[in-house]
Scaffold this motif. Sequence first.
Motif, PDB file in Angstrom:
ATOM      1  N   ASP A  49       0.846  -1.181   0.000  1.00 21.70           N
ATOM      2  CA  ASP A  49       0.000   0.000   0.000  1.00 21.70           C
ATOM      3  C   ASP A  49       0.888   1.239   0.000  1.00 21.70           C
ATOM      4  O   ASP A  49       2.020   1.198   0.492  1.00 21.70           O
ATOM      5  N   PRO A  50       0.402   2.362  -0.516  1.00 21.44           N
ATOM      6  CA  PRO A  50       1.231   3.567  -0.593  1.00 21.44           C
ATOM      7  C   PRO A  50       1.810   4.024   0.749  1.00 21.44           C
ATOM      8  O   PRO A  50       2.889   4.602   0.791  1.00 21.44           O
ATOM      9  N   ASP A  51       1.106   3.756   1.836  1.00 17.54           N
ATOM     10  CA  ASP A  51       1.604   4.169   3.153  1.00 17.54           C
ATOM     11  C   ASP A  51       2.473   3.113   3.824  1.00 17.54           C
ATOM     12  O   ASP A  51       3.027   3.372   4.893  1.00 17.54           O
ATOM     13  N   ASP A  52       2.570   1.927   3.243  1.00 18.57           N
ATOM     14  CA  ASP A  52       3.393   0.864   3.820  1.00 18.57           C
ATOM     15  C   ASP A  52       4.872   1.203   3.675  1.00 18.57           C
ATOM     16  O   ASP A  52       5.285   1.890   2.741  1.00 18.57           O
ATOM     17  N   ARG A  53       5.658   0.701   4.594  1.00 19.46           N
ATOM     18  CA  ARG A  53       7.108   0.840   4.532  1.00 19.46           C
ATOM     19  C   ARG A  53       7.715  -0.543   4.597  1.00 19.46           C
ATOM     20  O   ARG A  53       7.250  -1.416   5.344  1.00 19.46           O
ATOM     21  N   LEU A  54       8.769  -0.732   3.830  1.00 19.44           N
ATOM     22  CA  LEU A  54       9.446  -2.020   3.739  1.00 19.44           C
ATOM     23  C   LEU A  54      10.869  -1.896   4.258  1.00 19.44           C
ATOM     24  O   LEU A  54      11.572  -0.934   3.938  1.00 19.44           O
ATOM     25  N   ASP A  55      11.269  -2.858   5.065  1.00 12.13           N
ATOM     26  CA  ASP A  55      12.668  -3.036   5.434  1.00 12.13           C
ATOM     27  C   ASP A  55      13.165  -4.241   4.653  1.00 12.13           C
ATOM     28  O   ASP A  55      12.710  -5.363   4.882  1.00 12.13           O
ATOM     29  N   LEU A  56      14.056  -4.016   3.705  1.00 10.16           N
ATOM     30  CA  LEU A  56      14.678  -5.097   2.959  1.00 10.16           C
ATOM     31  C   LEU A  56      15.990  -5.417   3.636  1.00 10.16           C
ATOM     32  O   LEU A  56      16.887  -4.574   3.697  1.00 10.16           O
ATOM     33  N   VAL A  57      16.094  -6.622   4.178  1.00 10.79           N
ATOM     34  CA  VAL A  57      17.281  -7.032   4.921  1.00 10.79           C
ATOM     35  C   VAL A  57      18.060  -8.044   4.084  1.00 10.79           C
ATOM     36  O   VAL A  57      17.538  -9.107   3.749  1.00 10.79           O
ATOM     37  N   PHE A  58      19.282  -7.680   3.731  1.00 11.79           N
ATOM     38  CA  PHE A  58      20.189  -8.643   3.114  1.00 11.79           C
ATOM     39  C   PHE A  58      20.954  -9.282   4.264  1.00 11.79           C
ATOM     40  O   PHE A  58      21.849  -8.683   4.843  1.00 11.79           O
ATOM     41  N   ASN A  59      20.573 -10.504   4.585  1.00 11.77           N
ATOM     42  CA  ASN A  59      21.043 -11.169   5.797  1.00 11.77           C
ATOM     43  C   ASN A  59      22.314 -11.980   5.537  1.00 11.77           C
ATOM     44  O   ASN A  59      22.362 -13.181   5.756  1.00 11.77           O
ATOM     45  N   GLY A  60      23.327 -11.309   5.042  1.00 10.28           N
ATOM     46  CA  GLY A  60      24.624 -11.937   4.836  1.00 10.28           C
ATOM     47  C   GLY A  60      24.823 -12.459   3.431  1.00 10.28           C
ATOM     48  O   GLY A  60      23.929 -13.002   2.796  1.00 10.28           O
ATOM     49  N   ASP A  61      26.024 -12.253   2.950  1.00 10.36           N
ATOM     50  CA  ASP A  61      26.486 -12.781   1.666  1.00 10.36           C
ATOM     51  C   ASP A  61      25.701 -12.266   0.471  1.00 10.36           C
ATOM     52  O   ASP A  61      25.499 -12.994  -0.504  1.00 10.36           O
ATOM     53  N   LEU A  62      25.267 -11.006   0.515  1.00  6.69           N
ATOM     54  CA  LEU A  62      24.752 -10.402  -0.709  1.00  6.69           C
ATOM     55  C   LEU A  62      25.887 -10.354  -1.722  1.00  6.69           C
ATOM     56  O   LEU A  62      25.700 -10.642  -2.894  1.00  6.69           O
ATOM     57  N   PHE A  63      27.068 -10.004  -1.259  1.00 10.45           N
ATOM     58  CA  PHE A  63      28.250  -9.942  -2.114  1.00 10.45           C
ATOM     59  C   PHE A  63      29.153 -11.128  -1.805  1.00 10.45           C
ATOM     60  O   PHE A  63      29.179 -11.621  -0.683  1.00 10.45           O
ATOM     61  N   ASP A  64      29.893 -11.548  -2.817  1.00  7.65           N
ATOM     62  CA  ASP A  64      30.865 -12.626  -2.611  1.00  7.65           C
ATOM     63  C   ASP A  64      32.245 -12.084  -2.931  1.00  7.65           C
ATOM     64  O   ASP A  64      32.732 -12.174  -4.059  1.00  7.65           O
ATOM     65  N   PHE A  65      32.865 -11.482  -1.918  1.00  4.87           N
ATOM     66  CA  PHE A  65      34.209 -10.945  -2.090  1.00  4.87           C
ATOM     67  C   PHE A  65      35.245 -12.056  -2.229  1.00  4.87           C
ATOM     68  O   PHE A  65      36.349 -11.812  -2.686  1.00  4.87           O
ATOM     69  N   ASP A  66      34.904 -13.264  -1.851  1.00  6.52           N
ATOM     70  CA  ASP A  66      35.829 -14.394  -1.956  1.00  6.52           C
ATOM     71  C   ASP A  66      35.878 -14.990  -3.354  1.00  6.52           C
ATOM     72  O   ASP A  66      36.744 -15.808  -3.649  1.00  6.52           O
ATOM     73  N   ALA A  67      34.945 -14.613  -4.240  1.00  9.06           N
ATOM     74  CA  ALA A  67      34.917 -15.186  -5.583  1.00  9.06           C
ATOM     75  C   ALA A  67      36.108 -14.731  -6.424  1.00  9.06           C
ATOM     76  O   ALA A  67      36.427 -15.360  -7.420  1.00  9.06           O
ATOM     77  N   GLY A  68      36.754 -13.674  -6.028  1.00 15.31           N
ATOM     78  CA  GLY A  68      37.945 -13.217  -6.739  1.00 15.31           C
ATOM     79  C   GLY A  68      37.627 -12.298  -7.903  1.00 15.31           C
ATOM     80  O   GLY A  68      36.488 -12.103  -8.291  1.00 15.31           O
ATOM     81  N   ARG A  69      38.688 -11.741  -8.436  1.00 11.86           N
ATOM     82  CA  ARG A  69      38.577 -10.794  -9.546  1.00 11.86           C
ATOM     83  C   ARG A  69      38.561 -11.520 -10.883  1.00 11.86           C
ATOM     84  O   ARG A  69      38.937 -12.680 -10.976  1.00 11.86           O
ATOM     85  N   VAL A  70      38.156 -10.786 -11.890  1.00 12.41           N
ATOM     86  CA  VAL A  70      38.221 -11.280 -13.259  1.00 12.41           C
ATOM     87  C   VAL A  70      39.226 -10.398 -13.994  1.00 12.41           C
ATOM     88  O   VAL A  70      39.069  -9.182 -14.056  1.00 12.41           O
ATOM     89  N   ILE A  71      40.267 -11.025 -14.516  1.00 12.79           N
ATOM     90  CA  ILE A  71      41.320 -10.321 -15.255  1.00 12.79           C
ATOM     91  C   ILE A  71      41.435 -10.974 -16.631  1.00 12.79           C
ATOM     92  O   ILE A  71      41.573 -12.199 -16.720  1.00 12.79           O
ATOM     93  N   ASP A  72      41.380 -10.162 -17.672  1.00 12.33           N
ATOM     94  CA  ASP A  72      41.465 -10.663 -19.047  1.00 12.33           C
ATOM     95  C   ASP A  72      40.448 -11.771 -19.312  1.00 12.33           C
ATOM     96  O   ASP A  72      40.751 -12.772 -19.975  1.00 12.33           O
ATOM     97  N   GLY A  73      39.263 -11.626 -18.745  1.00  9.67           N
ATOM     98  CA  GLY A  73      38.187 -12.572 -18.995  1.00  9.67           C
ATOM     99  C   GLY A  73      38.266 -13.871 -18.226  1.00  9.67           C
ATOM    100  O   GLY A  73      37.457 -14.775 -18.439  1.00  9.67           O
TER     101      GLY A  73
END
Length: 163
Positions: A49-73
């Motif tokens: 509803d227009p007056d409703d408010r939402l709290d969107l919680v990313f509860n861990g691991d939205l990002f994966d910094f351990d996946a490493g970089r991509v260099i030259d594809g």
Amino acid sequence: MRHTLVISDVHLCEGVPGDDLWMRWRQNPYFPDTEFAAVVDHLLGGALDPDDRLDLVFNGDLFDFDAGRVIDGKALFEDLPRTEPVAIDLLDRILADHEGYVAALARLLRAGHRVIFVSGNHDPQLGFPGVRIRLRERLANAAGHVRFGDSVLFRTWFWQGPD
């Protein structure tokens, strides 16, 4: 009315070109950006509803910094130091490959809702002040340079809402 939506373990990471079967989770056609944008659009398109408010919680691991970089594809599985400059670089790389996710978050924030980032074991770097600043900047830029104040929150362990 306030609603809470909790999402965890998305593992956004830098994209890898090609069609290696085992790397599909890191390839653009398999990114969750489109599905996430559809959820946001459903919520903003009348599920709330227009007056409703939402709290969107990313509860861990939205990002994966351990996946490493991509260099030259190619994905590099390197043991990068967990420093603030390295984390900011990885965040920039990840966000550049997930513009749909960023745009959907910006729409949600622009509509007056709140996003809470809880650090997980693959993204504890969200605790670095520079990483938080960069993420806020990227979201603000995607939303047309809007400032969100306390609509973007970070927690290192857990988040508990007022209810």
